[in-house]
Structures are given as structure tokens and as C-alpha cells.
Design an enzyme around this catalytic site. Structure first.
Site, mmCIF file in Angstrom:
data_model
loop_
_atom_site.group_PDB
_atom_site.id
_atom_site.type_symbol
_atom_site.label_atom_id
_atom_site.label_comp_id
_atom_site.label_asym_id
_atom_site.label_seq_id
_atom_site.Cartn_x
_atom_site.Cartn_y
_atom_site.Cartn_z
ATOM 1 C CB SER A 172 22.847 -26.701 23.740
ATOM 2 O OG SER A 172 23.299 -25.903 24.779
ATOM 3 C CG ASP A 436 29.961 -29.294 25.962
ATOM 4 O OD1 ASP A 436 30.034 -28.146 26.438
ATOM 5 O OD2 ASP A 436 28.898 -29.835 25.623
ATOM 6 C CG HIS A 460 27.967 -26.817 23.644
ATOM 7 N ND1 HIS A 460 27.548 -27.617 24.675
ATOM 8 C CD2 HIS A 460 26.955 -25.963 23.408
ATOM 9 C CE1 HIS A 460 26.340 -27.246 25.043
ATOM 10 N NE2 HIS A 460 25.952 -26.242 24.295
HETATM 11 C C1 LIG Z 1 33.451 -33.003 30.334
HETATM 12 C C2 LIG Z 1 32.915 -34.351 30.650
HETATM 13 O O1 LIG Z 1 32.314 -34.578 31.673
HETATM 14 N N1 LIG Z 1 33.063 -35.233 29.686
HETATM 15 C C3 LIG Z 1 32.662 -36.589 29.879
HETATM 16 C C4 LIG Z 1 31.925 -37.148 28.672
HETATM 17 O O2 LIG Z 1 31.656 -38.498 28.921
HETATM 18 C C5 LIG Z 1 32.794 -39.316 29.210
HETATM 19 C C6 LIG Z 1 32.342 -40.720 29.461
HETATM 20 O O3 LIG Z 1 31.381 -41.103 28.550
HETATM 21 C C7 LIG Z 1 33.558 -38.823 30.417
HETATM 22 O O4 LIG Z 1 34.734 -39.597 30.596
HETATM 23 C C8 LIG Z 1 33.913 -37.383 30.193
HETATM 24 O O5 LIG Z 1 34.521 -36.894 31.370
#
Ligand SMILES: CC(=O)N[C@H]1CO[C@H](CO)[C@@H](O)[C@@H]1O
Ligand SMILES: *[C@@H]1O[C@H](CO)[C@@H](O)[C@H](O)[C@H]1NC(C)=O
Ligand SMILES: *[C@@H]1O[C@H](CO)[C@@H](O)[C@H](O)[C@H]1NC(C)=O
Ligand SMILES: *[C@@H]1O[C@H](CO)[C@@H](O)[C@H](O)[C@H]1NC(C)=O
Ligand SMILES: *[C@@H]1O[C@H](CO)[C@@H](O)[C@H](O)[C@H]1NC(C)=O
Ligand SMILES: *[C@@H]1O[C@H](CO)[C@@H](O)[C@H](O)[C@H]1NC(C)=O
Length: 493
Positions: A172, A436, A460
Site C-alpha cells: 500500500s 484491489d 489489497h
Molecule cells: C484493478 C486493476 O487495475 N487490476 C489490474 C492489475 O494488473 C493487471 C495486469 O497486470 C490488470 O489486468 C488488472 O486490471
């Protein structure tokens, strides 16, 4: 976020003693980082230790010092092993992290020496006599990074650790600090694990409610869940505008005080708190922590929202609220803006706001924004807590002249000095969970040369918690990827 971090877990004592207070802030959804932990663990924690720290790293003329708290676990350390440093964040640094968590498993494997340094102004690390606005001027991420640098430098000398590789960890806000530390002090940190790090400062973080909405739609009830929330919000609006308001509502939602609908700030606070019920559950969905209320997952909330047996959508929305009040031990829902201000204005270290609420709000007003407003079109929680509501809290709490323009400059400065999402770092990994909400501000692709580790289905900081047999294959896989990076950093000269 008045929400919380991985590393900033609350102490057990804290859980027992001020459980209700902590959760109140937590569910209000305003800080991203108060992680409550299992209270079942039965071990000795390392004692508090104190490091003589400089008050102002950016003024050579200021020679004032103060005592910063830290913890050590040297049980697994062998002479040339690495040194792991857990970065404290916007809450008390719990010694519990010194005996558990994924990084401790890795410390065992790699024979690492472990330290945790509490963030200035949080927990017991008090640089000034009180938290008056004047005294808070020494509270910033830049000062915190310099604290880490001085700490490492001193420990290298004291314990003859100059040939050992230091790896920083954080989740975080401390995840961002881990990445920024690697950026600003690359000669002191050989590598960094920056979990769920919100690296891009933004005043109006309206996307947060978008991710919350998407997460609710991943449940079995899919769009019926958010549709029911929307109906509840509409019914609440109708109720507020009706001449018969508000006795029924006060009862339904267990409000502590009568609701005066002409007080827009109270209404804003109420709507924000009700949205916060969902934000908190989404943010920490199934993350392996054990606490009262841990069994309240997004599936449970959506089951309730779509259950006709619980009455109208408004009644179901109220039922969710009452279940969450029950987990925090609160008897009624506090929504009065004046009460909130009174709490946040207290400058005493022993006040409840000193648990992090006042300090973190100060950091949002002067560095990050991150306000989870209701300004996004496509979300079911109403429009009653727009960005203006968050910004006025800065002036209302700290006095002075905070306004949109000032915050815009503050946030632009933060992105300028740290690089925002344009950050390019080697030997740094960025784990992010698909549900998250904070990952919307994080590095989530490998395209810039960074290593983003995407964890399907988790929220998270899930990667930081102790492993469990119930962990998903995705979570275990992500931890293995992080471990393989650690191994390669540690073995390369
Ligand atoms: C919530 C969010 O944005 N999660 C992202 C985390 O990363 C992946 C790619 O590595 C995205 O596809 C997710 O949307
Ligand atoms: C370090 O952590 C391990 C694992 O939890 C624990 O057994 C040990 O007592 C800890 N050491 C210290 C000095 O706290
Ligand atoms: C806060 O501490 C300062 C000294 O750092 C002192 O001058 C001031 O009176 C204190 N304020 C309050 C409200 O206690
Ligand atoms: C969660 O656990 C508590 C007991 O700790 C129980 O009373 C409650 O019914 C459970 N809630 C759900 C939704 O399973
Ligand atoms: C906090 O400490 C001050 C003295 O520093 C004391 O007067 C006050 O009663 C304390 N408040 C609480 C809630 O303990
Ligand atoms: C980035 O690369 C790592 C390998 O180092 C891989 O495990 C991970 O899935 C990649 N992330 C994305 C988002 O493609």
C-alpha cells in the site's frame, strides 16, 4: 483508504483495546491501510527499539533529533545473508510482522536479517510534542524516505552490514515508499517489493468506486447486486427529500443522532460511510486475515443485497450496515460531520485521531489526494460526496487555505519528484490484486521494463500475508514469482 496497509498492521493490543475505533475509520473507507490481524497467534514479539533520528533532513541548520521506533528479528540471519527492511506506513508498526508474513518465510529461506522501521508521526514514533498543523510540517514521504536512508546507513556501520544486500518491502503506501526508496537511494536498497503500491498521486480518485463496482459484479449475483445498491441509493434520496423524513431512516440505519437533511455535510458523510461499508469489504476481500468480520466477504454482501427476505433494497442496504456495525462493536452509526471534525482536529498523541486519521489526512492534503469521491458516473452509491467534500476537509481540519488549485500543485509535485506511473526501476516487483481498488493507481504492466505481478482474484496486499492452505493457485504462484526475483537479486553480485 482512510484505509490501511499491509505493514501497518495494528498491534494485538490495539485490536483488543481500540478495535471499535479502528474499524470505524476503516469502514468509513477513508484510509487504505489499517490491517487488523489475527489475534490467535501465540508467540513472543521482539521488543521495541529506538533509533536516534533527525527531525528535518532538508535543513542542515536544524539539529533537532527524536526517537524512531523499530523492530529486529535476527533469528534466521547468517553472516552474509541479505537484510530485509519492512517499511512502516500510515498506522502503528505492529511487531507482529516481525514473526509472521510472507517476508518472514523468505527470511528463513534466504537467512535474512529483518528490520521494520515505523513511519514518522505514526504509532509511537513522535518527532514533535503534538500533531499541531505547524508541527506536521515535518511529516512527508520525502522525510520518511530519508529516515529509512539514515537508518540503513547507521545499521550498516553499527552491525558491519555494508556487504550485505538490503531489500525493502512495503504494501500500500509503504509499497510506494519501497519503490520510491529504490528510486531515490539505489545505493542503499539492492531491491524492492512494492505490493499494491499507489504510485500515481491523484486528487480525485473517483475510479476507486469503479473498481469496487466491478468487484461486486464478479459475484454470483453479478449486476443484480449493484442494481439493488442503486435502488437503495435512490430510495434513500427520495426519503431525504420527503416531508416525512427522517425518523424511519434513523431507525433503519441505527443512526446515533437525528438526521438534519439541510446539513449537506452530514448527508455527505452518511452517504460516504454507507459506500464505505462496501469499499472496506472489497479492499480486504479474502486476504487471510483473521478478525471479527473476516467472514463478511463481497459474496456475503451481495447475497444480502439481493435477498428479498430482507425487505426492500433500502432495508437490505441498512441490513448490510447493521451487520458491519456489529463487527466493529459500534452501537450506532456516527455520521455527524462536526463530530468527525472535532475528532480529527485533536492534536494530542493520545487522541483517537492519532491512530493515523489526522496524520494520513494531512498527507493526502499535502502530497497525494487519493480522495475516493462519488464523482464517477457509473457507480451505484449516489453523488453526495463529490471531490469538494474531501477538499474542504483539509481546511476544516488543518485550517488555512486548502483548495483545488493548491491540492493540484501538491499532487503534481509528488508525481514530478517520483515519476508517477512513468517510474522505471530494475530489481523491483509490483504485485497487484485484480480486485484491489488501489491497483488502478499502480504499475500493472511489464511494458515499461518494470515487473508487474498480477494476482487474479485477490485484494489489497494479499501477497504479504502468511501463506495458508486456503490460498488460491494464483496467489501461491505470484508469491513464487516474487521469490524467484528475490533469489536472483540476492545471488547476483
Ligand atoms: C484493478 C486493476 O487495475 N487490476 C489490474 C492489475 O494488473 C493487471 C495486469 O497486470 C490488470 O489486468 C488488472 O486490471
Ligand atoms: C523471528 O521469527 C520467527 C518466526 O516467527 C520466530 O520464531 C522468532 O522468535 C523471531 N525472532 C525474534 C528475535 O523475534
Ligand atoms: C504543540 O506543541 C508546540 C511545541 O512543539 C507548542 O508550542 C504548542 O503549544 C502545542 N500545542 C498544543 C495544542 O498543545
Ligand atoms: C460470521 O461469523 C460470526 C461468528 O464469528 C457469525 O456470528 C456470523 O453469522 C458469520 N456471518 C456470516 C455471514 O457467515
Ligand atoms: C492525553 O494526555 C493529556 C496530557 O498530555 C491529558 O491531559 C489528557 O487527559 C489525555 N487524554 C486522554 C484521552 O487520555
Ligand atoms: C511480468 O513478468 C513476470 C515474470 O517476471 C510474470 O510472472 C508476470 O506475469 C508478468 N506480468 C504481466 C502483467 O504480464
Amino acid at each position: 483508504m482512510r484505509r490501511i496497509t499491509c505493514l501497518c498492521s495494528a498491534l494485538i493490543i490495539f485490536v483488543l483495546v481500540s478495535h471499535a475505533e479502528a474499524w470505524k475509520h476503516f469502514w468509513r473507507g477513508k484510509w487504505f491501510h489499517k490491517k487488523l490481524e489475527s489475534s490467535s497467534i501465540n508467540t513472543h514479539f521482539p521488543p521495541d527499539q529506538w533509533f536516534e533520528q533527525k527531525l528535518d533532513h532538508f535543513d542542515v541548520v536544524n539539529s533537532k533529533n527524536w526517537k524512531q521506533r523499530y523492530h529486529t528479528n535476527d533469528t534466521f540471519f547468517e553472516g552474509d545473508g541479505p537484510v530485509f527492511l519492512m517499511i512502516g506506513g500510515e498506522g502503528e508498526a505492529s511487531p507482529k510482522w516481525m514473526v509472521q508474513g510472507m517476508w518472514i518465510e523468505w527470511a528463513k529461506k534466504f537467512n535474512a536479517l529483518c528490520f521494520q522501521l515505523e513511519h514518522r508521526y505514526y504509532g509511537k514514533s513522535h518527532p514533535t510534542k503534538n500533531m499541531s498543523t505547524k508541527n506536521l510540517k515535518y511529516l512527508s514521504s520525502e522525510q520518511a524516505l530519508a529516515d529509512l536512508a539514515y537508518f540503513i546507513e547507521a545499521k550498516k556501520k553499527e552491525l558491519k552490514l555494508s556487504h550485505n544486500k538490503w531489500i525493502v518491502f512495503g504494501g500500500s503506501y509503504p509499497g510506494s515508499l519501497a519503490a520510491w526508496f529504490r528510486l531515490k537511494y539505489p545505493h542503499l536498497a539492492h531491491g524492492a517489493v512494492a505490493s499494491s503500491a499507489p504510485l500515481f498521486a491523484k486528487i480525485n480518485f473517483k475510479e476507486y468506486l469503479g473498481v469496487v463496482t466491478n468487484a461486486l459484479e464478479t459475484t454470483q449475483q453479478s449486476s443484480q447486486c449493484t442494481a439493488a445498491i442503486e435502488q437503495a441509493t435512490t430510495a434513500l434520496e427520495d426519503e431525504i427529500q420527503s416531508s416525512s423524513c427522517c425518523k424511519t431512516m434513523e431507525k433503519l440505519f441505527s443512526l446515533c443522532d437525528p438526521l438534519d437533511v439541510t446539513n449537506k455535510l452530514d448527508v455527505a458523510n452518511l452517504f460516504e460511510t454507507l459506500a464505505g461499508n462496501f469499499e472496506g469489504v472489497v479492499q480486504y476481500n479474502k486476504d487471510n486475515r483473521e478478525f471479527k468480520g473476516a467472514n463478511i466477504t463481497i459474496d456475503v454482501l451481495c447475497d444480502m443485497m439481493t435477498d428479498p427476505k430482507l425487505g426492500s433494497p433500502l432495508a437490505r442496504y441498512a441490513a448490510v450496515n447493521n451487520v458491519l456495525l456489529g463487527t466493529t462493536g459500534e452501537k450506532c452509526l456516527d455520521f455527524k460531520y462536526d463530530k468527525f471534525l472535532k475528532d480529527m482536529r485533536s492534536t494530542d498523541w493520545n487522541s483517537s485521531a492519532s491512530e493515523g486519521g489526522r496524520q494520513w489526512t494531512y498527507q493526502t492534503c499535502t502530497e497525494f489526494g487519493y480522495y475516493q469521491s462519488s464523482d464517477l458516473e457509473d457507480q451505484p452509491f449516489g453523488k453526495r460526496f463529490p471531490i469538494e467534500f474531501s477538499i474542504r476537509q483539509c481546511s476544516d481540519i488543518f485550517g488555512g487555505k486548502f483548495n483545488y488549485k493548491l491540492l493540484k500543485n501538491a499532487v503534481a509535485r509528488t508525481n514530478f519528484i517520483y515519476g508517477g506511473l512513468g517510474l522505471k526501476l530494475d530489481r523491483t516487483v509490483f504485485p497487484n490484486g485484480s480486485v484491489d481498488p488501489w491497483s488502478a493507481l499502480g504499475i500493472t504492466s511489464n511494458s515499461t521494463g518494470n515487473v508487474a505481478i498480477f494476482i487474479q482474484g485477490t485484494a489489497h496486499c494479499a501477497d504479504m500475508y502468511p501463506p495458508s492452505l486456503k490460498d488460491s493457485l494464483e496467489l501461491t504462484g505470484a508469491r513464487n514469482v516474487i521469490e524467484s526475483h528475490l533469489r536472483s537479486w540476492i545471488s547476483i553480485d
